[in-house]
Design an enzyme around this catalytic site. Structure first.
Site, PDB file in Angstrom:
ATOM      1  N   GLU A  85       0.827  -1.218   0.000  1.00  0.00           N
ATOM      2  CA  GLU A  85       0.000   0.000   0.000  1.00  0.00           C
ATOM      3  C   GLU A  85       0.854   1.258   0.000  1.00  0.00           C
ATOM      4  O   GLU A  85       1.416   1.630   1.040  1.00  0.00           O
ATOM      5  CB  GLU A  85      -0.933   0.024   1.216  1.00  0.00           C
ATOM      6  CG  GLU A  85      -1.852   1.234   1.226  1.00  0.00           C
ATOM      7  CD  GLU A  85      -2.769   1.279   2.431  1.00  0.00           C
ATOM      8  OE1 GLU A  85      -3.660   2.141   2.443  1.00  0.00           O
ATOM      9  OE2 GLU A  85      -2.610   0.460   3.358  1.00  0.00           O
TER      10      GLU A  85
ATOM     11  N   GLU B 203     -11.309   2.417   6.994  1.00  0.00           N
ATOM     12  CA  GLU B 203     -10.100   2.866   7.685  1.00  0.00           C
ATOM     13  C   GLU B 203     -10.172   4.374   7.838  1.00  0.00           C
ATOM     14  O   GLU B 203      -9.636   5.136   7.038  1.00  0.00           O
ATOM     15  CB  GLU B 203      -8.844   2.446   6.921  1.00  0.00           C
ATOM     16  CG  GLU B 203      -7.581   2.762   7.676  1.00  0.00           C
ATOM     17  CD  GLU B 203      -6.415   1.847   7.358  1.00  0.00           C
ATOM     18  OE1 GLU B 203      -5.334   2.083   7.917  1.00  0.00           O
ATOM     19  OE2 GLU B 203      -6.583   0.919   6.563  1.00  0.00           O
TER      20      GLU B 203
END
Length: 264
Positions: free
Chosen positions: A142, A239
């Site tokens: 990521e 998130e």
């Protein structure tokens, strides 16, 4: 219908960690992700997941987050530490339903050679992917936006795709996080379409502030509709930092997906 899971580091933070699983299940979530679950035994977490009908979606390889580490996979001289962390994560993952395993690259110190860091990252991810493949596990990468992680090894999706293509392993995938992508690149839908074949996980958070969908500039009904049109088969991680002290009070955006404050 799209499937959402909360990141229990961010959501239900008003509760003790072990109570967050049941709280998520009561709101209608059927999956959760936990960055560092290692303070509790895999057996105990597996039992909690089973008792609440939950899937553990993603964990991270261990690092010293409280000391400022943001992973170590791209840090020369830390190869031994990274490989040990991979072993810990994989052994844990096998016991809790085989979640995705996110290997964070790390923050680069001044003077570090980016070329050497890239070579280190490639070698470490190749190693991690090889070990993970034997257990049927996927390694997630990521890129993180420079606004939040200015010293992080990589910030843009194309950088992640380049690593994935160079490693050349089918079980290395990309995490597409709306907060990071919008902050760093914008053009959320076109960027998603461009990298979609490499995506292994999606996460949502609004910009600025990383609040829940609807608190910032991203038009989430549009982007979520596009994700659904693409036929996304995986989970979408929540998130973000809820805008209210009670996580359930900030779930109105998710009601059409079966997620809402549980009835009393």
């Amino acid at each position: 219908m799209l499937r959402f899971n909360p990141n229990l580091r961010w959501l239900y933070a008003e509760l003790p960690m072990l109570d967050r699983y049941a709280a998520a299940a009561r709101a209608g979530f059927r999956g959760v992700e936990v960055a560092f679950p290692y303070e509790h035994s895999a057996r105990d977490i597996a039992t909690i997941l089973d008792d609440n009908g939950l899937t553990l979606v993603q964990i991270l390889t261990p690092c010293n987050w409280d000391a400022g580490e943001r992973g170590i996979a791209a840090l020369p001289g830390r190869e031994k530490d990274f490989r040990a962390s991979v072993q810990v994560a994989i052994e844990y993952a096998v016991q809790v339903g085989k979640p995705l395993v996110h290997a964070m690259a790390g923050n680069l110190e001044s003077g570090m050679s980016r070329e050497l860091c890239r070579d280190t990252f490639l070698a470490n991810i190749d190693y991690a992917a090889g070990i993970a493949a034997r257990e049927g596990l996927t390694i997630i990468l990521e890129p993180c936006c420079s606004d939040r992680f200015p010293d992080y090894f990589y910030h843009r999706l194309d950088e992640g795709v380049d690593i994935i293509r160079t490693v050349g392993r089918a079980n290395v995938k990309l995490c597409y996080d709306t907060y990071h992508v919008q902050s760093e690149e914008g053009s959320l839908v076109s960027r998603l379409r461009a990298v979609y074949d490499h995506v292994g996980h999606i996460q949502v958070g609004d910009v600025p502030g990383r609040g829940e969908p609807g608190t910032g500039e991203i038009r989430f009904p549009f982007i979520l509709d596009e994700i659904e049109k693409l036929g996304w088969p995986g989970w979408i991680g929540c998130e973000y930092t809820p805008s209210t002290p009670d996580t359930n009070d900030a779930l109105s955006w998710a009601q059409s997906y079966g997620i809402a404050r549980p009835a009393k």
